[in-house]
Design an enzyme around this catalytic site. Structure first.
Site, PDB file in Angstrom:
ATOM      1  N   ASN A  92       0.763  -1.120   0.018  1.00  0.00           N
ATOM      2  CA  ASN A  92      -0.137  -0.178   0.084  1.00  0.00           C
ATOM      3  C   ASN A  92       0.950   1.234   0.154  1.00  0.00           C
ATOM      4  O   ASN A  92       2.018   1.308   0.670  1.00  0.00           O
ATOM      5  CB  ASN A  92      -0.957   0.098   1.108  1.00  0.00           C
ATOM      6  CG  ASN A  92      -1.907  -1.221   1.267  1.00  0.00           C
ATOM      7  OD1 ASN A  92      -2.281  -1.528   0.097  1.00  0.00           O
ATOM      8  ND2 ASN A  92      -2.186  -1.760   2.287  1.00  0.00           N
ATOM      9  N   HIS A 105       6.562  -1.850   3.710  1.00  0.00           N
ATOM     10  CA  HIS A 105       6.201  -3.145   4.239  1.00  0.00           C
ATOM     11  C   HIS A 105       5.244  -3.756   2.893  1.00  0.00           C
ATOM     12  O   HIS A 105       4.390  -3.170   2.180  1.00  0.00           O
ATOM     13  CB  HIS A 105       5.305  -2.956   5.353  1.00  0.00           C
ATOM     14  CG  HIS A 105       4.485  -2.468   5.639  1.00  0.00           C
ATOM     15  ND1 HIS A 105       4.218  -0.825   5.629  1.00  0.00           N
ATOM     16  CD2 HIS A 105       2.852  -2.565   5.392  1.00  0.00           C
ATOM     17  CE1 HIS A 105       3.157  -0.311   5.860  1.00  0.00           C
ATOM     18  NE2 HIS A 105       2.299  -1.268   5.541  1.00  0.00           N
TER      19      HIS A 105
HETATM   20  P1  5GP Z   1      -0.845  -0.458   5.848  1.00  0.00           P
HETATM   21  O1  5GP Z   1      -2.169   0.026   6.210  1.00  0.00           O
HETATM   22  O2  5GP Z   1       0.157   0.763   6.198  1.00  0.00           O
HETATM   23  O3  5GP Z   1      -0.609  -0.967   4.480  1.00  0.00           O
HETATM   24  O4  5GP Z   1      -0.573  -1.482   6.555  1.00  0.00           O
HETATM   25  C1  5GP Z   1      -0.257  -1.482   8.139  1.00  0.00           C
HETATM   26  C2  5GP Z   1      -0.471  -2.761   8.744  1.00  0.00           C
HETATM   27  O5  5GP Z   1       0.262  -2.825  10.081  1.00  0.00           O
HETATM   28  C3  5GP Z   1      -2.019  -3.158   8.998  1.00  0.00           C
HETATM   29  O6  5GP Z   1      -2.376  -4.392   8.302  1.00  0.00           O
HETATM   30  C4  5GP Z   1      -1.979  -3.170  10.366  1.00  0.00           C
HETATM   31  O7  5GP Z   1      -2.979  -4.044  10.867  1.00  0.00           O
HETATM   32  C5  5GP Z   1      -0.794  -3.531  10.929  1.00  0.00           C
HETATM   33  N1  5GP Z   1      -0.016  -3.125  12.338  1.00  0.00           N
HETATM   34  C6  5GP Z   1      -0.211  -1.894  13.006  1.00  0.00           C
HETATM   35  N2  5GP Z   1      -0.011  -1.881  14.094  1.00  0.00           N
HETATM   36  C7  5GP Z   1       0.743  -2.995  14.178  1.00  0.00           C
HETATM   37  C8  5GP Z   1       1.454  -3.551  15.367  1.00  0.00           C
HETATM   38  O8  5GP Z   1       1.668  -2.948  16.154  1.00  0.00           O
HETATM   39  N3  5GP Z   1       2.210  -4.640  15.164  1.00  0.00           N
HETATM   40  C9  5GP Z   1       1.769  -5.629  14.240  1.00  0.00           C
HETATM   41  N4  5GP Z   1       2.272  -6.672  14.082  1.00  0.00           N
HETATM   42  N5  5GP Z   1       0.978  -5.009  13.063  1.00  0.00           N
HETATM   43  C10 5GP Z   1       0.590  -3.882  13.072  1.00  0.00           C
END
Ligand code: 5GP
Ligand code: ZN
Length: 127
Positions: A92, A105
């Site tokens: 994303n 990520h």
């Molecule tokens: P994005 O929305 O930026 O593409 O994805 C971020 C991801 O990080 C989300 O799927 C969310 O669930 C995950 N996430 C957010 N905070 C944490 C955390 O503290 N630990 C873990 N393992 N995942 C997290």
């Protein structure tokens, strides 16, 4: 550019300041389970180096890091048991994608049949 951002959640996971369910680590990348899984297997693969997003990949070093994420995805998918059944690696990037953590990520997702295309209301089975 600094390798780490003290305000970054995923840099804190790299340093161990915030715990995570880590499934893979090498000298370049780390993989851990997403805290809010969207699929039976939902892992996040990140570089140890802080890079905010795909838009912030700069130069040959970052090109190599991008490749290291993909090489790790292959290994992590196999270890998670989805190497053959199939998976997606999703980066994303920016507001429309709903990126919420600004440390690059790859979401490695799999373990069930997915739809395509991945837009709201547009999912179809095909093939
Ligand atoms: P994005 O929305 O930026 O593409 O994805 C971020 C991801 O990080 C989300 O799927 C969310 O669930 C995950 N996430 C957010 N905070 C944490 C955390 O503290 N630990 C873990 N393992 N995942 C997290
Ligand atoms: Zn970071």
């Amino acid at each position: 550019m600094a390798n780490s951002d003290p305000n970054c959640l995923f840099c804190k996971i790299v340093s161990g300041d915030i715990p995570a369910d880590i499934v893979y680590r090498n000298e370049h990348v780390l993989a851990f389970r997403d805290i809010n899984p969207a699929a039976p297997q939902h892992l996040l693969i990140i570089p140890l180096k802080h890079i905010a997003s795909l838009n912030d990949l700069v130069g040959d070093e970052d090109t190599i890091i991008a490749g290291q994420i993909m090489q790790a995805a292959k290994v992590v998918a196999k270890e998670a048991g989805i190497g053959e059944s199939g998976y997606r690696l999703v980066f994303n990037t920016g507001p429309d994608s709903l990126q919420s953590v600004f440390h690059i990520h790859g979401h490695l997702i799999g373990g069930e049949r997915m739809g395509w295309p991945p837009f709201p209301g547009a999912s179809v089975e095909h093939g």
